[in-house]
Scaffold this motif. Structure first.
Motif, PDB file in Angstrom:
ATOM      1  N   ASN A  80       0.815  -1.211   0.000  1.00 45.87           N
ATOM      2  CA  ASN A  80       0.000   0.000   0.000  1.00 45.87           C
ATOM      3  C   ASN A  80       0.853   1.266   0.000  1.00 45.87           C
ATOM      4  OD1 ASN A  80      -2.300  -1.546   0.033  1.00 45.87           O
ATOM      5  ND2 ASN A  80      -2.711  -1.276   2.217  1.00 45.87           N
ATOM      6  N   THR A  81       1.904   1.248   0.784  1.00 43.18           N
ATOM      7  CA  THR A  81       2.777   2.431   0.885  1.00 43.18           C
ATOM      8  C   THR A  81       3.430   2.759  -0.455  1.00 43.18           C
ATOM      9  OG1 THR A  81       3.224   1.996   3.228  1.00 43.18           O
ATOM     10  CG2 THR A  81       4.776   3.427   2.046  1.00 43.18           C
ATOM     11  N   PHE A  82       3.969   1.739  -1.112  1.00 45.38           N
ATOM     12  CA  PHE A  82       4.613   1.974  -2.416  1.00 45.38           C
ATOM     13  C   PHE A  82       3.587   2.391  -3.471  1.00 45.38           C
ATOM     14  CE2 PHE A  82       8.128  -0.834  -0.788  1.00 45.38           C
ATOM     15  CZ  PHE A  82       9.072   0.182  -0.751  1.00 45.38           C
ATOM     16  N   MET A  83       2.391   1.819  -3.404  1.00 44.21           N
ATOM     17  CA  MET A  83       1.335   2.221  -4.346  1.00 44.21           C
ATOM     18  C   MET A  83       0.957   3.680  -4.145  1.00 44.21           C
ATOM     19  SD  MET A  83       0.480  -0.073  -6.537  1.00 44.21           S
ATOM     20  CE  MET A  83      -1.095   0.589  -7.067  1.00 44.21           C
ATOM     21  N   GLY A  84       0.879   4.113  -2.889  1.00 42.29           N
ATOM     22  CA  GLY A  84       0.547   5.514  -2.601  1.00 42.29           C
ATOM     23  C   GLY A  84       1.590   6.471  -3.152  1.00 42.29           C
ATOM     24  N   LEU A  85       2.858   6.128  -2.952  1.00 40.71           N
ATOM     25  CA  LEU A  85       3.941   6.977  -3.475  1.00 40.71           C
ATOM     26  C   LEU A  85       3.938   6.993  -5.002  1.00 40.71           C
ATOM     27  CD1 LEU A  85       6.791   5.871  -1.042  1.00 40.71           C
ATOM     28  CD2 LEU A  85       5.718   8.136  -1.141  1.00 40.71           C
ATOM     29  N   ALA A  86       3.735   5.835  -5.616  1.00 41.61           N
ATOM     30  CA  ALA A  86       3.732   5.753  -7.076  1.00 41.61           C
ATOM     31  C   ALA A  86       2.574   6.560  -7.672  1.00 41.61           C
ATOM     32  CB  ALA A  86       3.625   4.295  -7.512  1.00 41.61           C
ATOM     33  N   LEU A  87       1.415   6.483  -7.053  1.00 40.00           N
ATOM     34  CA  LEU A  87       0.249   7.214  -7.555  1.00 40.00           C
ATOM     35  C   LEU A  87       0.441   8.718  -7.426  1.00 40.00           C
ATOM     36  CD1 LEU A  87      -2.609   4.950  -6.195  1.00 40.00           C
ATOM     37  CD2 LEU A  87      -2.098   5.396  -8.595  1.00 40.00           C
ATOM     38  N   ALA A  88       1.098   9.147  -6.355  1.00 34.77           N
ATOM     39  CA  ALA A  88       1.374  10.577  -6.196  1.00 34.77           C
ATOM     40  C   ALA A  88       2.244  11.092  -7.341  1.00 34.77           C
ATOM     41  CB  ALA A  88       2.051  10.826  -4.847  1.00 34.77           C
ATOM     42  N   VAL A  89       3.270  10.325  -7.684  1.00 29.59           N
ATOM     43  CA  VAL A  89       4.162  10.716  -8.786  1.00 29.59           C
ATOM     44  C   VAL A  89       3.404  10.730 -10.114  1.00 29.59           C
ATOM     45  CG1 VAL A  89       6.203  10.044 -10.108  1.00 29.59           C
ATOM     46  CG2 VAL A  89       6.224   9.866  -7.601  1.00 29.59           C
ATOM     47  N   ILE A  90       2.576   9.707 -10.335  1.00 26.81           N
ATOM     48  CA  ILE A  90       1.824   9.611 -11.594  1.00 26.81           C
ATOM     49  C   ILE A  90       0.870  10.791 -11.755  1.00 26.81           C
ATOM     50  CG2 ILE A  90       0.052   8.276 -12.811  1.00 26.81           C
ATOM     51  CD1 ILE A  90       1.377   5.749 -11.626  1.00 26.81           C
ATOM     52  N   VAL A  91       0.158  11.148 -10.678  1.00 29.52           N
ATOM     53  CA  VAL A  91      -0.793  12.262 -10.748  1.00 29.52           C
ATOM     54  C   VAL A  91      -0.065  13.574 -11.027  1.00 29.52           C
ATOM     55  CG1 VAL A  91      -2.405  13.663  -9.398  1.00 29.52           C
ATOM     56  CG2 VAL A  91      -2.564  11.176  -9.324  1.00 29.52           C
ATOM     57  N   VAL A  92       1.080  13.775 -10.391  1.00 31.28           N
ATOM     58  CA  VAL A  92       1.862  15.001 -10.635  1.00 31.28           C
ATOM     59  C   VAL A  92       2.296  15.082 -12.092  1.00 31.28           C
ATOM     60  CG1 VAL A  92       4.047  16.159 -10.139  1.00 31.28           C
ATOM     61  CG2 VAL A  92       2.654  15.283  -8.261  1.00 31.28           C
ATOM     62  N   LEU A  93       2.809  13.982 -12.630  1.00 31.23           N
ATOM     63  CA  LEU A  93       3.283  13.977 -14.016  1.00 31.23           C
ATOM     64  C   LEU A  93       2.139  14.104 -15.022  1.00 31.23           C
ATOM     65  CD1 LEU A  93       5.998  11.149 -13.812  1.00 31.23           C
ATOM     66  CD2 LEU A  93       6.350  13.637 -13.823  1.00 31.23           C
ATOM     67  N   ALA A  94       0.975  13.556 -14.667  1.00 34.03           N
ATOM     68  CA  ALA A  94      -0.160  13.558 -15.598  1.00 34.03           C
ATOM     69  C   ALA A  94      -1.017  14.812 -15.491  1.00 34.03           C
ATOM     70  CB  ALA A  94      -1.036  12.321 -15.347  1.00 34.03           C
ATOM     71  N   SER A  95      -0.797  15.641 -14.478  1.00 35.59           N
ATOM     72  CA  SER A  95      -1.672  16.798 -14.253  1.00 35.59           C
ATOM     73  C   SER A  95      -1.766  17.758 -15.448  1.00 35.59           C
ATOM     74  CB  SER A  95      -1.245  17.553 -12.991  1.00 35.59           C
ATOM     75  OG  SER A  95       0.101  17.980 -13.079  1.00 35.59           O
ATOM     76  N   PRO A  96      -0.668  18.041 -16.188  1.00 35.09           N
ATOM     77  CA  PRO A  96      -0.824  18.913 -17.364  1.00 35.09           C
ATOM     78  C   PRO A  96      -1.714  18.294 -18.444  1.00 35.09           C
ATOM     79  CG  PRO A  96       1.481  18.791 -16.693  1.00 35.09           C
ATOM     80  CD  PRO A  96       0.758  17.733 -15.938  1.00 35.09           C
ATOM     81  N   VAL A  97      -1.606  16.977 -18.634  1.00 40.83           N
ATOM     82  CA  VAL A  97      -2.435  16.295 -19.639  1.00 40.83           C
ATOM     83  C   VAL A  97      -3.903  16.334 -19.232  1.00 40.83           C
ATOM     84  CG1 VAL A  97      -2.869  14.111 -20.823  1.00 40.83           C
ATOM     85  CG2 VAL A  97      -0.520  14.788 -20.266  1.00 40.83           C
ATOM     86  N   ILE A  98      -4.178  16.078 -17.958  1.00 39.92           N
ATOM     87  CA  ILE A  98      -5.556  16.092 -17.456  1.00 39.92           C
ATOM     88  C   ILE A  98      -6.151  17.487 -17.586  1.00 39.92           C
ATOM     89  CG2 ILE A  98      -7.004  15.738 -15.416  1.00 39.92           C
ATOM     90  CD1 ILE A  98      -4.788  13.722 -14.479  1.00 39.92           C
ATOM     91  N   ALA A  99      -5.362  18.499 -17.248  1.00 39.99           N
ATOM     92  CA  ALA A  99      -5.838  19.877 -17.365  1.00 39.99           C
ATOM     93  C   ALA A  99      -6.155  20.226 -18.816  1.00 39.99           C
ATOM     94  CB  ALA A  99      -4.793  20.838 -16.802  1.00 39.99           C
ATOM     95  N   GLU A 100      -5.357  19.693 -19.732  1.00 41.35           N
ATOM     96  CA  GLU A 100      -5.587  19.948 -21.164  1.00 41.35           C
ATOM     97  C   GLU A 100      -6.870  19.278 -21.629  1.00 41.35           C
ATOM     98  OE1 GLU A 100      -5.165  21.408 -24.929  1.00 41.35           O
ATOM     99  OE2 GLU A 100      -4.016  21.947 -23.135  1.00 41.35           O
ATOM    100  N   ILE A 101      -7.159  18.087 -21.128  1.00 35.52           N
ATOM    101  CA  ILE A 101      -8.397  17.382 -21.496  1.00 35.52           C
ATOM    102  C   ILE A 101      -9.614  18.208 -21.094  1.00 35.52           C
ATOM    103  CG2 ILE A 101      -9.829  15.358 -20.983  1.00 35.52           C
ATOM    104  CD1 ILE A 101      -7.219  13.760 -20.721  1.00 35.52           C
ATOM    105  N   TYR A 102      -9.549  18.796 -19.904  1.00 39.29           N
ATOM    106  CA  TYR A 102     -10.669  19.604 -19.396  1.00 39.29           C
ATOM    107  C   TYR A 102     -10.631  21.053 -19.909  1.00 39.29           C
ATOM    108  CZ  TYR A 102     -12.495  16.281 -15.934  1.00 39.29           C
ATOM    109  OH  TYR A 102     -13.083  15.220 -15.300  1.00 39.29           O
ATOM    110  N   HIS A 103      -9.513  21.424 -20.527  1.00 35.86           N
ATOM    111  CA  HIS A 103      -9.302  22.827 -20.934  1.00 35.86           C
ATOM    112  C   HIS A 103      -9.334  23.756 -19.718  1.00 35.86           C
ATOM    113  CE1 HIS A 103      -9.733  21.389 -25.031  1.00 35.86           C
ATOM    114  NE2 HIS A 103     -10.949  20.937 -24.759  1.00 35.86           N
ATOM    115  N   GLN A 104      -8.728  23.278 -18.619  1.00 38.02           N
ATOM    116  CA  GLN A 104      -8.693  24.046 -17.383  1.00 38.02           C
ATOM    117  C   GLN A 104      -7.271  24.036 -16.819  1.00 38.02           C
ATOM    118  OE1 GLN A 104     -10.991  25.860 -15.862  1.00 38.02           O
ATOM    119  NE2 GLN A 104     -12.696  25.370 -17.225  1.00 38.02           N
TER     120      GLN A 104
END
Length: 479
Positions: A80-104
């Motif tokens: 669980n701990t490693f999954m939490g850390l990995a997901l945090a990194v993934i969300v940070v890296l993916a945030s520009p793409v997600i923002a572009e999808i929403y145009h926000q």
């Protein structure tokens, strides 16, 4: 600890959190505009999906297992701990793409900050599961209450300082940080490094956890596809209104069903081989849930317009129209949300997973059709999808515990009858006095009490179980 004892402490915690949510919804909605709420709703679409992957059903396996080894707990903790850390990194890296999808573009810093919640919550998931397994809900409720209180204070202060959506962001971070620290302190178990993650332990819970994880994953789409579709194809303003209406609808779902499911699961897991006990306990639980949610949400649907205008103001008027469809949906979901406890306690997460796929097809299909119309039609089709989904879920559940639809109908018939009587009486009265008459808080409260009195009298007449409770209370009071 018994089901009633579990429910008592879970109720204490949940009703306190309801008060916190009222502050969130009523007070913060006056300070944070709909568009800002829409941003948070968009971020939650992503975060809710990541939350499902953070745990992978392993915490539930800790509670369900008849025999639990220290090695399995340690394996679950580190995974669980490693999954939490990995997901945090993934969300940070993916945030520009997600923002572009929403145009926000404003979503980027919001998502980056919220990613902090993943490692915070995942590192305490095993500790929480151990406390729940032992039914130590008194400790859990104290932790949840204190964490909620501090987090809402943070949100209120920041909202008054004009931080908008970031007041909600830091509320979430504070809540997870305080909870993690306290769960660690409350549990005597500590992780160790010498064995780390053992593959044999993972294999032993793989079937249970994999099916549960897949169910949670597909269930995510049925619960969050609406926000994604509205945000993508309608507007932030409409999403903000829908999000607020949905949060109001979730009140009974997050309170009563949360209490019931959390209290039920450890108890049913201990009785997993006794279908007679499970059937009796579950049907009584459904009766109590409907006893409260059916009149509450039916009344809210009837009085949604004056309620929203008085509590939230004219800027949220669309919420009242949406609630007319979402409130009845909450009645159905309040029952369906407890079904998972039964399937998990019986170790049949494979059935739960298949039912999740059916539910997702029905609900996402309804969303894709509804988005071509207006938001009211969208919400109405959501209700229809939930009605259709209820039949296969209840059929499989009742069959699994050697019960049937007749037992269920007999159990809930008094509640259904009393709710119908209340609705007819309230609609008849509104037709004569006019909905505009209910334009002040005293009149709204008085009319709500009138509906409540009609319901109470009706259920007392129709239900022998309720009459028995009333007589028991009366005997204790006057003996």
């Amino acid at each position: 600890m018994s089901l009633l004892a579990n429910a008592k402490w879970n109720s204490f915690s949940q009703f306190f959190k309801i008060g916190i949510q009222l502050v969130n919804i009523v007070y913060l909605a006056k300070l944070i505009p709909p568009a800002e709420y829409g941003l948070m709703a968009m971020a939650l679409v992503v975060l809710n999906m990541a939350i499902l992957l953070r745990d992978l059903g392993t915490s539930a396996a800790i509670i369900q297992r008849k025999e639990l080894t220290n090695s399995l707990i340690n394996t679950v903790f580190w995974l669980n701990t490693f999954m939490g850390l990995a997901l945090a990194v993934i969300v940070v890296l993916a945030s520009p793409v997600i923002a572009e999808i929403y145009h926000q573009p404003k979503l980027i810093p919001v998502l980056m900050l919220l990613s902090i919640t993943f490692p915070l919550s995942s590192c305490a998931a095993a500790h929480l599961a151990l406390l729940e397994r032992d039914s130590k809900f008194k400790k859990i409720s104290g932790i949840e209450i204190s964490s909620s209180m501090v987090s809402v204070i943070v949100a209120v202060v920041l909202a008054n300082l004009g931080y908008g959506v970031y007041s909600l962001v830091f509320q979430a971070i504070t809540l997870n940080l305080m909870s993690a620290i306290q769960f660690w302190l409350a549990s005597s178990w500590r992780p160790f490094l010498r064995e780390f993650i053992k593959l044999d332990e993972l294999k032993s819970i793989f079937g249970f956890s994999a099916n549960l994880s897949f169910f949670n994953f597909v269930n995510y789409f049925s619960r969050n596809a609406d926000s994604f579709i509205i945000g993508k194809f309608m507007s932030v303003f409409i999403l903000g209104n829908y999000s607020l209406a949905y949060r109001i609808m979730l009140f009974p779902l997050q309170s009563l069903t949360f209490i019931a499911s959390r209290s039920l699961y450890p108890v049913l897991s201990r009785s997993q081989d006794n279908n007679a006990d499970i059937s009796k306990t579950y049907l009584n639980c459904v009766f109590v849930i409907l006893l409260i949610t059916a009149p509450l949400m039916s009344g809210l649907a009837l009085l949604s317009k004056p309620f929203v205008l008085m509590v939230f103001g004219q800027q949220w008027s669309l919420v009242g129209d949406i609630l007319k469809c979402l409130a009845p949906t909450a009645i159905i979901q309040s029952v369906l949300s407890t079904a998972g406890s039964v399937f998990m306690a019986k170790g049949r997460t494979d059935i739960l997973m298949k039912l999740g796929i059916i539910g997702t097809i029905l609900q996402v299909g309804a969303f894709l059709i509804g988005v071509h119309f207006d938001i009211i039609t969208f919400a109405l089709l959501y209700f229809v999808a939930n009605v259709l989904n209820a039949f296969p879920v209840m059929y499989c559940l009742l069959k699994l515990i050697n019960s049937n639809f007749k037992d269920l109908i007999v159990k809930i018939a008094p509640v259904v009858g009393a709710t119908i009587v209340m609705v007819v009486a309230m609609k008849f009265t509104i037709a004569h006095i006019g909905i505009d008459f209910i334009s002040t808080f005293p009149r709204l409260i008085s009319f709500s009490l009138f509906g409540g009195a009609i319901y109470f009298l009706s259920i007392a007449i129709l239900s022998t179980q309720v009459r028995g409770v009333i007589k028991s209370v009366a005997r204790k009071k006057y003996s």
